[in-house]
Scaffold this motif. Structure first.
Motif, mmCIF file in Angstrom:
data_model
loop_
_atom_site.group_PDB
_atom_site.id
_atom_site.type_symbol
_atom_site.label_atom_id
_atom_site.label_comp_id
_atom_site.label_asym_id
_atom_site.label_seq_id
_atom_site.Cartn_x
_atom_site.Cartn_y
_atom_site.Cartn_z
ATOM 1 N N PHE A 186 -31.925 -21.455 37.909
ATOM 2 C CA PHE A 186 -30.960 -21.250 36.831
ATOM 3 C C PHE A 186 -31.524 -20.175 35.922
ATOM 4 O O PHE A 186 -32.709 -20.223 35.569
ATOM 5 C CB PHE A 186 -30.775 -22.525 35.994
ATOM 6 N N ASP A 187 -30.706 -19.213 35.559
ATOM 7 C CA ASP A 187 -31.078 -18.272 34.519
ATOM 8 C C ASP A 187 -30.666 -18.884 33.191
ATOM 9 O O ASP A 187 -29.496 -19.222 32.991
ATOM 10 C CB ASP A 187 -30.396 -16.918 34.721
ATOM 11 N N LEU A 188 -31.625 -19.059 32.295
ATOM 12 C CA LEU A 188 -31.381 -19.663 30.995
ATOM 13 C C LEU A 188 -31.466 -18.607 29.912
ATOM 14 O O LEU A 188 -32.307 -17.712 29.977
ATOM 15 C CB LEU A 188 -32.409 -20.754 30.699
ATOM 16 N N SER A 189 -30.602 -18.719 28.915
ATOM 17 C CA SER A 189 -30.694 -17.858 27.737
ATOM 18 C C SER A 189 -30.522 -18.733 26.503
ATOM 19 O O SER A 189 -29.693 -19.638 26.482
ATOM 20 C CB SER A 189 -29.652 -16.741 27.777
ATOM 21 N N ILE A 190 -31.369 -18.463 25.503
ATOM 22 C CA ILE A 190 -31.294 -19.230 24.260
ATOM 23 C C ILE A 190 -31.318 -18.265 23.081
ATOM 24 O O ILE A 190 -31.863 -17.169 23.173
ATOM 25 C CB ILE A 190 -32.439 -20.258 24.121
ATOM 26 N N THR A 191 -30.699 -18.704 22.015
ATOM 27 C CA THR A 191 -30.697 -17.948 20.769
ATOM 28 C C THR A 191 -31.570 -18.696 19.768
ATOM 29 O O THR A 191 -31.433 -19.915 19.612
ATOM 30 C CB THR A 191 -29.267 -17.810 20.212
ATOM 31 N N ILE A 192 -32.461 -17.959 19.113
ATOM 32 C CA ILE A 192 -33.343 -18.544 18.115
ATOM 33 C C ILE A 192 -33.299 -17.671 16.874
ATOM 34 O O ILE A 192 -33.389 -16.447 16.967
ATOM 35 C CB ILE A 192 -34.780 -18.652 18.646
ATOM 36 N N GLU A 193 -33.153 -18.317 15.712
ATOM 37 C CA GLU A 193 -33.141 -17.598 14.439
ATOM 38 C C GLU A 193 -34.125 -18.238 13.470
ATOM 39 O O GLU A 193 -34.203 -19.463 13.381
ATOM 40 C CB GLU A 193 -31.756 -17.638 13.793
ATOM 41 N N VAL A 194 -34.831 -17.386 12.749
ATOM 42 C CA VAL A 194 -35.707 -17.841 11.672
ATOM 43 C C VAL A 194 -35.006 -17.579 10.353
ATOM 44 O O VAL A 194 -34.492 -16.484 10.121
ATOM 45 C CB VAL A 194 -37.066 -17.098 11.707
ATOM 46 N N TRP A 195 -34.958 -18.579 9.498
ATOM 47 C CA TRP A 195 -34.375 -18.480 8.163
ATOM 48 C C TRP A 195 -35.527 -18.550 7.170
ATOM 49 O O TRP A 195 -36.317 -19.493 7.201
ATOM 50 C CB TRP A 195 -33.422 -19.633 7.903
ATOM 51 N N ALA A 196 -35.612 -17.566 6.284
ATOM 52 C CA ALA A 196 -36.725 -17.512 5.338
ATOM 53 C C ALA A 196 -36.284 -16.908 4.010
ATOM 54 O O ALA A 196 -35.180 -16.374 3.893
ATOM 55 C CB ALA A 196 -37.874 -16.709 5.943
ATOM 56 N N GLU A 197 -37.187 -16.969 3.035
ATOM 57 C CA GLU A 197 -36.918 -16.449 1.690
ATOM 58 C C GLU A 197 -36.607 -14.960 1.685
ATOM 59 O O GLU A 197 -35.810 -14.493 0.885
ATOM 60 C CB GLU A 197 -38.114 -16.708 0.775
ATOM 61 N N GLY A 198 -37.262 -14.201 2.534
ATOM 62 C CA GLY A 198 -37.085 -12.756 2.548
ATOM 63 C C GLY A 198 -37.076 -12.200 3.950
ATOM 64 O O GLY A 198 -37.319 -12.908 4.933
ATOM 65 N N GLN A 199 -36.817 -10.908 4.042
ATOM 66 C CA GLN A 199 -36.739 -10.255 5.348
ATOM 67 C C GLN A 199 -38.097 -10.208 6.045
ATOM 68 O O GLN A 199 -38.190 -10.502 7.238
ATOM 69 C CB GLN A 199 -36.165 -8.849 5.188
ATOM 70 N N TYR A 200 -39.133 -9.810 5.316
ATOM 71 C CA TYR A 200 -40.451 -9.701 5.944
ATOM 72 C C TYR A 200 -41.013 -11.041 6.412
ATOM 73 O O TYR A 200 -41.563 -11.125 7.517
ATOM 74 C CB TYR A 200 -41.431 -8.964 5.032
ATOM 75 N N PRO A 201 -40.887 -12.113 5.616
ATOM 76 C CA PRO A 201 -41.329 -13.414 6.139
ATOM 77 C C PRO A 201 -40.552 -13.834 7.401
ATOM 78 O O PRO A 201 -41.130 -14.392 8.330
ATOM 79 C CB PRO A 201 -41.081 -14.387 4.991
ATOM 80 N N ALA A 202 -39.251 -13.541 7.439
ATOM 81 C CA ALA A 202 -38.457 -13.874 8.621
ATOM 82 C C ALA A 202 -38.973 -13.116 9.846
ATOM 83 O O ALA A 202 -39.094 -13.683 10.934
ATOM 84 C CB ALA A 202 -36.981 -13.573 8.379
ATOM 85 N N LEU A 203 -39.278 -11.837 9.667
ATOM 86 C CA LEU A 203 -39.818 -11.028 10.771
ATOM 87 C C LEU A 203 -41.161 -11.571 11.244
ATOM 88 O O LEU A 203 -41.404 -11.706 12.453
ATOM 89 C CB LEU A 203 -39.996 -9.573 10.326
ATOM 90 N N SER A 204 -42.037 -11.864 10.300
ATOM 91 C CA SER A 204 -43.375 -12.346 10.634
ATOM 92 C C SER A 204 -43.331 -13.661 11.405
ATOM 93 O O SER A 204 -44.003 -13.820 12.426
ATOM 94 C CB SER A 204 -44.182 -12.511 9.350
ATOM 95 N N ILE A 205 -42.539 -14.589 10.927
ATOM 96 C CA ILE A 205 -42.436 -15.893 11.597
ATOM 97 C C ILE A 205 -41.758 -15.741 12.948
ATOM 98 O O ILE A 205 -42.162 -16.366 13.931
ATOM 99 C CB ILE A 205 -41.716 -16.917 10.697
ATOM 100 N N PHE A 206 -40.744 -14.886 13.026
ATOM 101 C CA PHE A 206 -40.071 -14.674 14.306
ATOM 102 C C PHE A 206 -41.048 -14.134 15.350
ATOM 103 O O PHE A 206 -41.004 -14.535 16.519
ATOM 104 C CB PHE A 206 -38.876 -13.728 14.158
#
Length: 129
Positions: free
Chosen positions: A60-80
Protein backbone atom coordinates in the motif's frame (compact mmCIF):
# COMPACT_ATOMS: atom_id res chain seq x y z
CA UNK A 1 1.80 -16.64 1.13
CA UNK A 2 -0.49 -14.87 3.59
CA UNK A 3 -0.54 -11.07 3.47
CA UNK A 4 -0.84 -8.90 6.58
CA UNK A 5 -3.97 -6.78 6.80
CA UNK A 6 -3.53 -3.01 6.73
CA UNK A 7 -4.34 -1.69 10.21
CA UNK A 8 -4.90 2.05 9.82
CA UNK A 9 -5.51 2.56 13.55
CA UNK A 10 -2.24 0.89 14.54
CA UNK A 11 -0.23 2.71 11.87
CA UNK A 12 -1.71 6.06 12.88
CA UNK A 13 -0.88 5.34 16.53
CA UNK A 14 2.70 4.49 15.57
CA UNK A 15 3.08 7.86 13.84
CA UNK A 16 1.47 9.70 16.76
CA UNK A 17 3.80 7.95 19.23
CA UNK A 18 6.85 8.80 17.12
CA UNK A 19 5.89 12.49 16.96
CA UNK A 20 5.22 12.48 20.72
CA UNK A 21 8.92 11.65 21.26
CA UNK A 22 9.76 15.24 20.32
CA UNK A 23 10.13 17.16 23.61
CA UNK A 24 8.28 20.27 22.39
CA UNK A 25 5.28 18.13 21.41
CA UNK A 26 5.06 15.34 24.00
CA UNK A 27 2.15 12.95 24.37
CA UNK A 28 -0.43 15.69 24.96
CA UNK A 29 0.60 17.66 21.88
CA UNK A 30 0.26 14.93 19.25
CA UNK A 31 -3.33 15.27 18.01
CA UNK A 32 -5.59 13.72 15.39
CA UNK A 33 -7.69 16.86 14.90
CA UNK A 34 -7.12 20.59 14.86
CA UNK A 35 -6.62 22.13 18.32
CA UNK A 36 -8.97 24.59 19.94
CA UNK A 37 -8.05 27.71 21.88
CA UNK A 38 -7.67 25.73 25.13
CA UNK A 39 -4.84 23.58 23.71
CA UNK A 40 -1.31 23.89 25.06
CA UNK A 41 0.91 24.87 22.14
CA UNK A 42 2.96 23.83 20.26
CA UNK A 43 0.97 20.89 18.95
CA UNK A 44 1.31 18.55 16.01
CA UNK A 45 -1.75 17.39 14.06
CA UNK A 46 -1.37 14.00 12.39
CA UNK A 47 -4.01 13.01 9.87
CA UNK A 48 -4.63 9.26 9.49
CA UNK A 49 -2.96 7.93 6.35
CA UNK A 50 -4.63 7.70 3.00
CA UNK A 51 -3.86 4.38 1.36
CA UNK A 52 -3.63 3.23 -2.22
CA UNK A 53 -3.54 -0.51 -2.91
CA UNK A 54 -0.72 -1.64 -5.20
CA UNK A 55 0.58 -4.93 -6.60
CA UNK A 56 -2.54 -6.98 -5.87
CA UNK A 57 -2.56 -6.11 -2.17
CA UNK A 58 1.10 -6.88 -1.51
CA UNK A 59 1.84 -3.21 -0.82
CA UNK A 60 0.00 0.00 0.00
CA UNK A 61 1.26 3.47 -0.78
CA UNK A 62 0.44 5.61 2.26
CA UNK A 63 0.33 9.39 2.45
CA UNK A 64 -0.21 11.45 5.58
CA UNK A 65 -0.52 15.13 6.31
CA UNK A 66 1.19 16.54 9.39
CA UNK A 67 1.03 20.13 10.64
CA UNK A 68 2.83 21.84 13.49
CA UNK A 69 0.95 24.66 15.24
CA UNK A 70 3.13 27.09 17.18
CA UNK A 71 3.38 30.65 18.51
CA UNK A 72 5.40 31.86 15.53
CA UNK A 73 6.62 30.91 12.09
CA UNK A 74 10.18 30.04 13.08
CA UNK A 75 9.19 27.77 15.98
CA UNK A 76 6.76 25.98 13.63
CA UNK A 77 9.56 25.45 11.09
CA UNK A 78 12.01 24.23 13.72
CA UNK A 79 9.61 21.73 15.26
CA UNK A 80 8.45 20.54 11.84
CA UNK A 81 12.06 19.75 10.93
CA UNK A 82 12.30 17.62 14.09
CA UNK A 83 9.10 15.82 13.07
CA UNK A 84 10.49 15.19 9.57
CA UNK A 85 13.70 13.74 11.00
CA UNK A 86 11.81 11.53 13.52
CA UNK A 87 9.54 10.10 10.84
CA UNK A 88 12.56 8.90 8.87
CA UNK A 89 12.64 6.06 11.43
CA UNK A 90 9.61 4.69 9.56
CA UNK A 91 10.98 5.60 6.11
CA UNK A 92 8.46 8.42 5.72
CA UNK A 93 9.66 10.92 3.16
CA UNK A 94 8.50 14.50 2.86
CA UNK A 95 6.80 14.78 -0.52
CA UNK A 96 5.57 18.38 -0.35
CA UNK A 97 5.13 21.22 2.13
CA UNK A 98 2.04 23.23 2.96
CA UNK A 99 2.16 27.03 3.07
CA UNK A 100 2.21 28.90 6.37
CA UNK A 101 -1.24 29.64 7.71
CA UNK A 102 -2.24 31.91 10.59
CA UNK A 103 -5.22 30.49 12.44
CA UNK A 104 -7.40 33.38 13.61
CA UNK A 105 -9.21 31.34 16.30
CA UNK A 106 -6.08 30.10 18.11
CA UNK A 107 -3.83 32.99 17.03
CA UNK A 108 -1.13 30.43 16.13
CA UNK A 109 0.89 29.69 13.01
CA UNK A 110 0.75 26.31 11.38
CA UNK A 111 3.13 24.71 8.94
CA UNK A 112 3.24 21.19 7.64
CA UNK A 113 3.70 18.77 4.85
CA UNK A 114 2.68 15.62 3.06
CA UNK A 115 4.65 12.46 3.78
CA UNK A 116 4.73 9.23 1.81
CA UNK A 117 5.78 5.69 2.59
CA UNK A 118 5.13 2.23 1.16
CA UNK A 119 3.73 -0.35 3.58
CA UNK A 120 4.70 -3.90 2.69
CA UNK A 121 1.92 -6.39 3.45
CA UNK A 122 4.24 -9.35 2.90
CA UNK A 123 6.56 -8.62 5.82
CA UNK A 124 4.55 -5.90 7.64
CA UNK A 125 7.15 -3.16 7.21
CA UNK A 126 7.54 0.39 5.98
CA UNK A 127 9.62 0.47 2.82
CA UNK A 128 11.11 3.47 1.09
CA UNK A 129 8.72 4.66 -1.57
Amino acid sequence: MELHELNTELITQMFVDKVAEIPEIGTNGALLSNPDTAAKFPVCVIQPPLSKLKNGGAVFDLSITIEVWAEGQYPALSIFDKVRIKLKDYNLKLANSTPFFFDAATKKWRYGGYFEVRWNAIDNSFDKN
